[in-house]
Motif scaffolding. Structure first.
Motif, PDB file in Angstrom:
ATOM      1  N   LYS A   1       0.824  -1.205   0.000  1.00 14.34           N
ATOM      2  CA  LYS A   1       0.000   0.000   0.000  1.00 14.34           C
ATOM      3  C   LYS A   1       0.861   1.260   0.000  1.00 14.34           C
ATOM      4  O   LYS A   1       0.561   2.239  -0.688  1.00 14.34           O
ATOM      5  N   PHE A   2       1.928   1.225   0.800  1.00 21.08           N
ATOM      6  CA  PHE A   2       2.836   2.376   0.811  1.00 21.08           C
ATOM      7  C   PHE A   2       3.483   2.559  -0.554  1.00 21.08           C
ATOM      8  O   PHE A   2       3.650   3.685  -1.028  1.00 21.08           O
TER       9      PHE A   2
ATOM     10  N   GLU B   1       3.239   5.760  -3.004  1.00 18.53           N
ATOM     11  CA  GLU B   1       4.403   6.452  -3.547  1.00 18.53           C
ATOM     12  C   GLU B   1       4.310   6.550  -5.066  1.00 18.53           C
ATOM     13  O   GLU B   1       4.631   7.588  -5.651  1.00 18.53           O
ATOM     14  N   ILE B   2       3.878   5.462  -5.700  1.00 19.31           N
ATOM     15  CA  ILE B   2       3.724   5.471  -7.161  1.00 19.31           C
ATOM     16  C   ILE B   2       2.665   6.486  -7.576  1.00 19.31           C
ATOM     17  O   ILE B   2       2.846   7.238  -8.535  1.00 19.31           O
ATOM     18  N   ARG B   3       1.562   6.512  -6.825  1.00 15.72           N
ATOM     19  CA  ARG B   3       0.488   7.453  -7.149  1.00 15.72           C
ATOM     20  C   ARG B   3       0.957   8.904  -7.005  1.00 15.72           C
ATOM     21  O   ARG B   3       0.702   9.749  -7.875  1.00 15.72           O
ATOM     22  N   LEU B   4       1.676   9.186  -5.913  1.00 15.44           N
ATOM     23  CA  LEU B   4       2.177  10.542  -5.689  1.00 15.44           C
ATOM     24  C   LEU B   4       3.194  10.923  -6.763  1.00 15.44           C
ATOM     25  O   LEU B   4       3.211  12.069  -7.234  1.00 15.44           O
TER      26      LEU B   4
ATOM     27  N   GLU C   1       1.324  11.661  -9.920  1.00 13.06           N
ATOM     28  CA  GLU C   1       0.669  12.973  -9.816  1.00 13.06           C
ATOM     29  C   GLU C   1       1.682  14.094 -10.002  1.00 13.06           C
ATOM     30  O   GLU C   1       1.401  15.097 -10.664  1.00 13.06           O
ATOM     31  N   LYS C   2       2.875  13.902  -9.412  1.00 11.71           N
ATOM     32  CA  LYS C   2       3.930  14.914  -9.543  1.00 11.71           C
ATOM     33  C   LYS C   2       4.399  15.016 -10.996  1.00 11.71           C
ATOM     34  O   LYS C   2       4.599  16.127 -11.516  1.00 11.71           O
ATOM     35  N   LEU C   3       4.555  13.854 -11.651  1.00 10.10           N
ATOM     36  CA  LEU C   3       4.968  13.859 -13.053  1.00 10.10           C
ATOM     37  C   LEU C   3       3.917  14.526 -13.933  1.00 10.10           C
ATOM     38  O   LEU C   3       4.256  15.283 -14.852  1.00 10.10           O
ATOM     39  N   ALA C   4       2.640  14.249 -13.629  1.00 12.66           N
ATOM     40  CA  ALA C   4       1.554  14.867 -14.401  1.00 12.66           C
ATOM     41  C   ALA C   4       1.573  16.382 -14.210  1.00 12.66           C
ATOM     42  O   ALA C   4       1.359  17.143 -15.162  1.00 12.66           O
ATOM     43  N   GLN C   5       1.840  16.813 -12.968  1.00 10.29           N
ATOM     44  CA  GLN C   5       1.904  18.244 -12.689  1.00 10.29           C
ATOM     45  C   GLN C   5       3.077  18.884 -13.425  1.00 10.29           C
ATOM     46  O   GLN C   5       2.945  19.970 -14.004  1.00 10.29           O
TER      47      GLN C   5
END
Length: 364
Positions: free
Chosen positions: A119-120, A124-127, A130-134
């Protein structure tokens, strides 16, 4: 399956296993569950399942489990975050099934698998995504701004050089001088845009060398004032310095140069002919130095001020003599100042001028 074989599987399973009766009392647990929960088999067997969980949640969990078991509403598979009796929080993959052991009595078998690390990792992958998308979104917006702002000076250059090619024989000396000044202005704008683009690109790729050191503010300011002085002279704008000679900051020289250069350039750009731009510095708080560039130019409205330093806001507008501005320099300033552990403050009054300040650590 023989009882011996059942016991062997039960005891050697890597997943935690628990058997509950219809009242929510723990009948059996295996070693893996004991390890997961942090209690022994003796502590758990014969007790209500409350004993496994945080006291604030335990009764609710038991009542829910008993009710669902009684009404035959069993979730065969779920992922859930649980808080144990000792305050430890885990993510578990939980498999439930109803089984008959003897005399037709039903029991609830639950198999626990610790998926906390997974889950962690997913978080981390999701964050990261999201950072890469930003970053990609900011990059697209940045290049959209660059493409828009490059168009005008290039059109000007092409138009002026076309006139020189087609009408060079009939142009007067004064007309040639006017065209030369216009070409120089367009080339200056292009150069500033390309410098900003290069520095922004280096920051995004992490290739902008960061080498903080002790810097004398007066020396940095004087160098940048001399760079901007020819442009200020064209508008008869005076440039003043008010900086103690021994005041020093701890920062990257290239980044601070870029910030001061952008502030001075904007000050001159948005100040009317005969105006004044001033750069000053002082010890603001212990360990913090304030460097400010102020002008008596056009100033800004509060609405416009609130749009500064945001890539998704289109804020560029022309200076007092039509000098173009994209607002990209301020985006770079914000990144550079924050990289050096500082912040930016803006004071402005429409029609009276602006003051841009950075608060930066002093040299020890």
């Amino acid at each position: 399956m023989s009882e011996l074989r059942f016991r062997e599987i039960w005891d050697k399973s890597f997943d935690g296993m628990r058997l509950l009766d219809k009242d929510g009392r723990i009948v059996m647990v295996n070693p893996a569950l004991c390890s997961l929960i942090g209690k022994s088999r003796t502590d758990l067997e014969g007790q209500f399942l409350d004993i496994m969980f945080d006291p604030e949640e335990a009764q609710r969990i038991r009542e829910s489990a008993v009710r669902r078991f009684r009404d035959n509403i069993i979730e065969p598979y779920l992922e859930r975050q649980i808080k144990l009796w000792n305050g430890k929080e885990l993510w578990v993959e939980l498999s439930n099934s109803s089984i008959d052991l003897h005399d037709g009595e039903h029991f609830l078998l639950s198999i626990f698998r610790d998926i906390t690390e997974r889950k962690f990792a997913e978080k981390e992958i999701r964050l990261t995504n999201e950072k890469l998308a930003q970053i990609n979104s900011q990059k697209d917006k940045f290049f959209s701004i660059i493409a828009h702002d490059l168009r005008s000076p290039f059109q000007g250059l092409l138009g002026l050089t076309e006139i020189m090619v087609e009408d060079s024989g009939s142009l007067t000396l004064r007309e040639l001088n006017d065209i030369s000044r216009s070409i120089n202005k367009s080339a200056t704008v292009l150069y500033e845009l390309l410098v900003n683009l290069l520095e922004w690109s280096q920051m995004q790729r992490g290739s902008f060398d960061f080498a903080p050191k002790s810097l004398n503010i007066l020396q940095i300011a004087e160098k940048n004032v001399e760079t901007i002085r020819p442009v200020a002279a064209q508008k008869n704008i005076s440039l003043d310095l008010d900086i103690p000679p021994n005041l020093k900051i701890y920062a990257d020289e290239k980044m601070i140069n870029s910030v001061i250069r952008n502030f001075l350039s904007n000050g001159v750009k948005f100040t009317n002919k005969g105006g004044n731009v001033k750069i000053s510095a002082k010890m603001k708080n212990p360990g913090i130095i304030q460097i400010s560039v102020s002008d008596n130019g056009t100033g800004m409205t509060e609405e416009y001020k609130n749009k500064l330093f945001k890539i998704d806001e289109r804020i560029g507008y022309n200076g007092t003599e039509g000098e173009p501005s994209s607002g990209l320099g301020l985006l770079l300033c914000k990144e550079f100042v924050e990289k050096n552990g500082g912040t930016i403050e803006v004071e402005t009054e429409f029609g009276k001028g602006s003051k841009f300040s950075i608060l930066i650590p002093s040299a020890k």
